[in-house]
Scaffold this active site. Structure first.
Site, PDB file in Angstrom:
ATOM      1  N   SER A 108       8.671  -0.639  24.303  1.00 57.78           N
ATOM      2  CA  SER A 108       9.632  -0.790  23.226  1.00 57.78           C
ATOM      3  C   SER A 108       9.087  -0.289  21.882  1.00 57.78           C
ATOM      4  CB  SER A 108      10.019  -2.270  23.096  1.00 57.78           C
ATOM      5  OG  SER A 108       8.881  -3.072  22.754  1.00 57.78           O
ATOM      6  N   SER A 157       4.531  -2.092  26.433  1.00 56.48           N
ATOM      7  CA  SER A 157       5.223  -1.404  25.348  1.00 56.48           C
ATOM      8  C   SER A 157       4.335  -0.613  24.409  1.00 56.48           C
ATOM      9  CB  SER A 157       6.065  -2.406  24.555  1.00 56.48           C
ATOM     10  OG  SER A 157       7.129  -2.890  25.334  1.00 56.48           O
ATOM     11  N   LYS A 207       6.003  -1.074  13.599  1.00 56.43           N
ATOM     12  CA  LYS A 207       7.122  -1.433  14.462  1.00 56.43           C
ATOM     13  C   LYS A 207       7.985  -2.496  13.794  1.00 56.43           C
ATOM     14  CE  LYS A 207       7.943  -2.856  19.292  1.00 56.43           C
ATOM     15  NZ  LYS A 207       7.280  -3.168  20.584  1.00 56.43           N
TER      16      LYS A 207
END
Length: 392
Positions: free
Chosen positions: A111, A135, A34
């Site tokens: 996210s 997330s 990420k």
């Protein structure tokens, strides 16, 4: 990173070699990271054009990423994140919406959208994400993946961008329990106080009551399968005061900390924030000291209550999310309503800091639907061992 990324999961940075150990327990696996974590040779963009512009090329790799490289895993690329990691939809106004490899007409969730997209689309074997309000767990539910929100602080977030530090955690995704467990051995090691092989399974009636009938029916088979292996779950209630109290106290904590983290940048540079993200930061700016102080006391009381309920051997069997992923063309107000419903489920782990593992054991309407195990603090690896047993 992949030369061809049909899922739009990876940030299109120039390809820079990242060295990994030639041998190790993860040597046959590729992983995504990420774009909140530093990787030497790459910028860290945080899903924000202004953060990307200010980043520069990093010279050090985040320790958690380095652990995986040292275990032989090969870096596949940096994955798209929702803007400043403050969303649950998987649609970044600046960098697009990665594709859900398990249900292409539905959102990935955020996210950690790109990480879930890359794994569900088969572009890598596992991927790192972060979970503040859901997330990792939301995208795992939506994309048919195993996903862990670990015990708060158990996996290092050094060298990663913050959102709300007292709530932020580092988790990961994999398509199968075996791969997930191999990564766990590297990132978690053994539990200091492991769960018994057959824990005391608990059924949080107030959480299950949030589900609409078709969702409950879709999860019934998975719940029965878990109970056939671990024993019948005993009914309990987990909320402190009410679900509204749980929701708002979580929001106050997340809001204050996210504004302390990103507010100075927003006020100085006035970046154009995407829909939903702009409104959440505006709301966060106005959270009061009284609200935060009350929320901190509430969190302590809730954590104490849940710790007493679980003891050293209790595990909650619970839905991960209110439903399958919303459609990609859902209206913004519909997505916000879904997010607010989801927070009421997700805040149990968030407020307590306890580990929650989402498992892809159900589906509805052809789309994945997750079911979760939530255990006492520090039982992360034991929860994964239970999932391994179910998979076998």
């Amino acid at each position: 990173m992949p030369l061809h990324d049909p899922a739009h999961a990876f940030v299109p940075y120039p390809d820079v070699p990242v060295r990994s150990a030639p041998t190790g327990p993860l040597a046959d696996l590729r992983f995504g990271v990420k774009d909140l974590f530093d990787v030497a040779g790459y910028p860290t963009g945080g899903g924000s054009p202004i953060v990307l512009a200010m980043s520069g090329i990093k010279t050090h790799t985040a320790p958690t990423v380095q652990k995986l490289l040292d275990a032989g895993a090969r870096f596949a690329g940096k994955t798209v994140t929702d803007e400043l990691a403050f969303s649950m939809n998987g649609n970044n106004a600046h960098f697009g919406a990665p594709i859900n490899g398990a249900a292409r007409d539905r959102i990935t969730g955020g996210s950690s959208s790109g990480s879930a997209s890359a794994v569900s689309s088969g572009l890598c074997d596992f991927a790192l994400g972060t979970d503040t309000g859901g997330s990792v767990r939301a995208p795992a539910n939506h994309c048919g993946l195993y996903g862990l929100r670990p015990t708060h602080g158990r996996v290092s977030l050094e060298g990663a961008l913050d959102l709300a530090p007292s709530l932020d955690t580092c988790g990961w995704f994999a398509r199968d329990a075996g791969t997930f467990a191999r990564v766990a051995d590297v990132l978690l090691g053994a539990d200091a106080l492991p769960l018994p092989a057959t824990p005391r399974l608990l059924w949080p009636t107030d959480l299950w009551a949030m589900l609409e009938a078709p969702v409950k029916e879709a999860l019934d088979g998975a719940a029965e399968r878990v109970q056939s292996l671990l024993g019948k779950a005993s009914p309990v209630e987990v909320a402190l005061e009410s679900w509204d109290a749980m929701y708002w106290n979580f929001r106050y904590l997340q809001g204050r900390e996210s504004w302390l983290t990103d507010g100075p940048l927003i006020e100085r540079h006035a970046p154009p924030l995407g829909p939903g993200v702009a409104e959440r930061f505006a709301w966060s700016r106005d959270v009061t000291d009284d609200q935060v102080n009350a929320a901190r006391a509430f969190r302590v009381a809730f954590r104490t209550q849940l710790a007493e309920l679980l003891g050293t051997d209790g595990v909650l069997l619970m839905p991960t999310m209110p439903d399958i992923a919303p459609r990609r063309d859902a209206a913004d107000d519909s997505l916000e309503d879904y997010r607010n419903r989801a927070i009421r489920m997700l805040c149990v782990a968030g407020l307590s800091g306890f580990p929650q593992l989402s498992m892809p054991l159900a589906q509805r309407g052809g789309a994945p639907l997750g079911i979760s195990l939530l255990g006492p603090a520090g039982t992360d690896r034991s929860l994964i061992a239970l999932a391994e047993g179910m998979a076998r």
